[in-house]
Design a protein around this motif. Sequence first.
Motif, mmCIF file in Angstrom:
data_model
loop_
_atom_site.group_PDB
_atom_site.id
_atom_site.type_symbol
_atom_site.label_atom_id
_atom_site.label_comp_id
_atom_site.label_asym_id
_atom_site.label_seq_id
_atom_site.Cartn_x
_atom_site.Cartn_y
_atom_site.Cartn_z
ATOM 1 N N ILE A 216 0.744 -1.277 -0.188
ATOM 2 C CA ILE A 216 0.497 -0.153 -0.179
ATOM 3 C C ILE A 216 1.204 1.083 0.060
ATOM 4 O O ILE A 216 2.192 0.721 0.222
ATOM 5 C CB ILE A 216 -0.996 0.055 1.238
ATOM 6 C CG1 ILE A 216 -0.529 0.175 2.565
ATOM 7 C CG2 ILE A 216 -1.466 -1.093 1.031
ATOM 8 C CD1 ILE A 216 -1.257 0.350 3.844
ATOM 9 N N ILE A 217 -0.233 1.917 -0.097
ATOM 10 C CA ILE A 217 1.071 3.908 -0.212
ATOM 11 C C ILE A 217 -0.119 3.921 0.355
ATOM 12 O O ILE A 217 -1.238 4.911 0.320
ATOM 13 C CB ILE A 217 0.812 4.385 -1.143
ATOM 14 C CG1 ILE A 217 2.072 3.460 -2.487
ATOM 15 C CG2 ILE A 217 1.688 5.883 -1.546
ATOM 16 C CD1 ILE A 217 2.003 3.874 -3.557
ATOM 17 N N VAL A 218 0.944 5.500 1.903
ATOM 18 C CA VAL A 218 -0.936 5.811 2.323
ATOM 19 C C VAL A 218 -0.194 7.599 2.045
ATOM 20 O O VAL A 218 0.734 8.245 1.365
ATOM 21 C CB VAL A 218 0.442 6.064 4.106
ATOM 22 C CG1 VAL A 218 -0.496 6.897 4.837
ATOM 23 C CG2 VAL A 218 0.473 4.232 4.681
ATOM 24 N N TYR A 219 -1.154 7.900 2.228
ATOM 25 C CA TYR A 219 -1.200 9.680 1.916
ATOM 26 C C TYR A 219 -2.325 10.887 2.663
ATOM 27 O O TYR A 219 -3.274 9.818 3.823
ATOM 28 C CB TYR A 219 -1.580 9.530 0.577
ATOM 29 C CG TYR A 219 -3.427 9.590 0.064
ATOM 30 C CD1 TYR A 219 -4.094 9.588 0.093
ATOM 31 C CD2 TYR A 219 -2.681 7.806 -0.613
ATOM 32 C CE1 TYR A 219 -5.376 9.412 -0.423
ATOM 33 C CE2 TYR A 219 -3.941 7.244 -1.053
ATOM 34 C CZ TYR A 219 -5.080 7.486 -0.941
ATOM 35 O OH TYR A 219 -6.024 7.575 -2.159
ATOM 36 N N GLY A 220 -1.700 11.404 3.334
ATOM 37 C CA GLY A 220 -2.801 12.179 4.391
ATOM 38 C C GLY A 220 -3.039 13.520 3.475
ATOM 39 O O GLY A 220 -2.666 13.861 2.867
ATOM 40 N N VAL A 221 -4.407 13.822 4.301
ATOM 41 C CA VAL A 221 -4.936 15.027 3.156
ATOM 42 C C VAL A 221 -5.442 16.418 5.105
ATOM 43 O O VAL A 221 -5.935 15.878 5.661
ATOM 44 C CB VAL A 221 -6.123 14.826 2.762
ATOM 45 C CG1 VAL A 221 -6.616 16.511 2.415
ATOM 46 C CG2 VAL A 221 -6.157 14.359 1.440
ATOM 47 N N LEU A 222 -4.530 17.135 4.588
ATOM 48 C CA LEU A 222 -5.349 18.431 5.481
ATOM 49 C C LEU A 222 -6.229 19.577 4.641
ATOM 50 O O LEU A 222 -5.753 20.196 3.972
ATOM 51 C CB LEU A 222 -3.587 18.830 5.823
ATOM 52 C CG LEU A 222 -3.803 20.695 6.905
ATOM 53 C CD1 LEU A 222 -3.969 19.466 8.702
ATOM 54 C CD2 LEU A 222 -2.871 20.892 6.855
ATOM 55 N N SER A 223 -7.507 19.425 5.512
ATOM 56 C CA SER A 223 -8.661 20.469 4.572
ATOM 57 C C SER A 223 -8.855 21.507 5.403
ATOM 58 O O SER A 223 -8.263 22.388 6.599
ATOM 59 C CB SER A 223 -9.840 19.673 4.400
ATOM 60 O OG SER A 223 -10.203 19.338 5.263
ATOM 61 N N ASP A 224 -9.618 22.368 5.188
ATOM 62 C CA ASP A 224 -10.251 23.915 5.889
ATOM 63 C C ASP A 224 -11.446 23.363 6.532
ATOM 64 O O ASP A 224 -11.925 22.623 6.517
ATOM 65 C CB ASP A 224 -10.457 25.093 5.313
ATOM 66 C CG ASP A 224 -11.314 24.904 3.469
ATOM 67 O OD1 ASP A 224 -12.297 23.793 3.820
ATOM 68 O OD2 ASP A 224 -12.336 26.207 3.162
ATOM 69 N N PRO A 225 -12.374 23.892 7.607
ATOM 70 C CA PRO A 225 -13.290 23.248 8.555
ATOM 71 C C PRO A 225 -14.195 22.925 7.471
ATOM 72 O O PRO A 225 -15.184 22.827 7.806
ATOM 73 C CB PRO A 225 -12.989 24.800 9.245
ATOM 74 C CG PRO A 225 -12.219 25.831 9.365
ATOM 75 C CD PRO A 225 -11.510 25.584 7.808
ATOM 76 N N GLU A 226 -14.623 23.723 6.190
ATOM 77 C CA GLU A 226 -15.362 23.101 4.945
ATOM 78 C C GLU A 226 -15.274 21.971 4.381
ATOM 79 O O GLU A 226 -15.667 21.276 3.003
ATOM 80 C CB GLU A 226 -16.013 24.534 4.086
ATOM 81 C CG GLU A 226 -16.562 25.364 4.611
ATOM 82 C CD GLU A 226 -16.588 26.919 4.370
ATOM 83 O OE1 GLU A 226 -17.972 26.845 3.243
ATOM 84 O OE2 GLU A 226 -16.152 27.724 4.096
ATOM 85 N N GLY A 227 -13.672 21.160 4.168
ATOM 86 C CA GLY A 227 -13.724 19.822 4.028
ATOM 87 C C GLY A 227 -12.654 20.419 2.483
ATOM 88 O O GLY A 227 -12.696 20.242 1.463
ATOM 89 N N ARG A 228 -12.885 21.930 2.212
ATOM 90 C CA ARG A 228 -11.646 21.908 0.692
ATOM 91 C C ARG A 228 -10.268 21.218 0.466
ATOM 92 O O ARG A 228 -9.413 22.047 2.230
ATOM 93 C CB ARG A 228 -11.753 23.539 0.543
ATOM 94 C CG ARG A 228 -12.836 24.164 -0.416
ATOM 95 C CD ARG A 228 -12.373 25.485 -0.455
ATOM 96 N NE ARG A 228 -12.135 26.116 0.759
ATOM 97 C CZ ARG A 228 -13.443 27.069 0.786
ATOM 98 N NH1 ARG A 228 -14.435 27.764 -0.206
ATOM 99 N NH2 ARG A 228 -13.820 28.079 1.779
#
Length: 591
Positions: A216-228
């Motif tokens: 597998i390959i792991v990835y993390g997403v950081l977003s603003d409070p609205e999910g962008r």
Amino acid sequence: MHLYLDMSDCVDIIVAMYIDIVPNRNSRPAVLLRQGWREGSRIRKRTIANLTDWPEEKIEALRRVLGDQPVMAVDDVIEFVENRPHGHVEAVLGTIKNIGLDVLIGSKRGRERDLVLAMIAEQLIHPSSKLGTTRLWHTTTLAEELGVADADEDDLYAAMDWLVQRQTRIEKKLAARHLSEGTQVLYDVTSSYYEGKTCPLALFGYSRDRKKGKPIIVYGVLSDPEGRPVTVDVYPGNTADPTTVADQVEKLRQRFGLEQVVLVGDRGMLTSIQIESIQNYPGLGWISSLRSKAIRKLVDTECLQLSLFDEKNLAEIHSPEFPGERLIACYNPLLAEERRRKRQDLLKVTQAELDKIVREVARRTKTPLGKAEIGKKVGKVLHHYKMGKHFELTIEDSTFHYTRREDSIRRESELDGIYVIRTSEPVERLSAEDAVRSYKRLTLVEQAFRCMKGIDLLVRPIRHRDAQRVRAHIFLCMLAYYVQWHMRKALAPLLFIDEELEHNRPKRDPVAPAKPSRSAKKKKTVRLTPDGLPIHSFDTLLEELGTRCRNKCRLKTDRSAPTFSKLTEPNPVQKQALKLLGLFPVKGSSS
């Protein structure tokens, strides 16, 4: 030829003047210009001129004039050379321009920027491999719109290399747009399986795709409070989720220059060790939740009394185990019932499998099963259903018995439906109710993962061998979701989306399950807008837009003349979608 008509003999109203073709036995038919009128109940006609010697096109032109039709039909003048779907390309590229993503990726138009924008758009329209992309974008107007018709897969790989070198700069611009001092940021991690063995990022770890035997390959997403989505980081497959938090903290503080930020992450992400690390940064707060073991300890030490939930579903508590933190305990009865039902189902199926082993051990008298072999079979069952803690086992050579640990089952059931939110934010800045609502906003990042992994954008299968290309591919998918996020928001009246959700979120019960608004229920029932237009999913609406075509035409009378383009007139759904996206009225096309 001049026609002089004497109507003195007509005693009634003239009906019409028309072309009449009269058969002639041994000669070609006679073509006559005639006049017809009515006298009482009888129809009279008179020949005005013999047009037999006229060319056929001249006769046809006169026929059209007499029939009050255009002198020449469009089909007689124009031929359609080709037509290509255009409406979905128009919508996606128009949105990219409206939200300024093109300028954000590159301030000036260039070959690499056009190729990147084309890949982002194609990821929304027809996600495919890079070779497939160079084939598929010729089936629409995308390649023509961005001037990349001559590009091959090597050009796309070079553009990906160009993009990943600019990722830090692009993410910084996104953060400047959507993050500010004191804001909350949502962070979550997922993984995708990898086909092959050549990428150094592809390692064995916890697979959320349930693909056994696949790295597998792991990835993390950081977003603003609205999910962008604002940033994405890619890690080797054996990376533990909590270890990625330090990168996000460094990014928020150093790269984006934010001093006051609240990081929202789940309990598997923001562990106690990670929170201790975050505490070293003044101004950086967090919102997370406790694991079941920590909740059990709160109950055992009477910091959390279950009687608190007799009259309300939310209570703020304190514990010396969590100094300087606020704990908000919540109870959801529907979640409690679901957990009880699931536990009973798992216990039932586990017992059925263990009973099979008991019967097998009893049956094997000639070649009895040894202790190790029995243990292996039992362990496989308990590991599969995760119910080992609720059974007492007796395993010896040729012997296997088990009993249920009713006390363990009872103690676990006491915590059904209970969860505890933990936060560093003082009550002056964040109420208990809003702390719970903020934590639940992590579902917005999960929605991004669902779209990226399986619904629309198709991160997987990951087809790249090089680690930087994998990072570029996932960054492309994040940017495509960024475009889709804005399109979904604008197109909400035409989609199965609850348009009142954001308005109702700050007011509704933070613990009780979310209920759709009345308008959302009506959408799902009637499946029509107030204007009578059909409600779509995002995918089917994009397909509907794609039926608006660009037709390439040329004159039949002069085939050496340049071709020109004509767009299909938008139907009511397409017109409304373009209006919602701020792209209507549309310009006519010519080339």
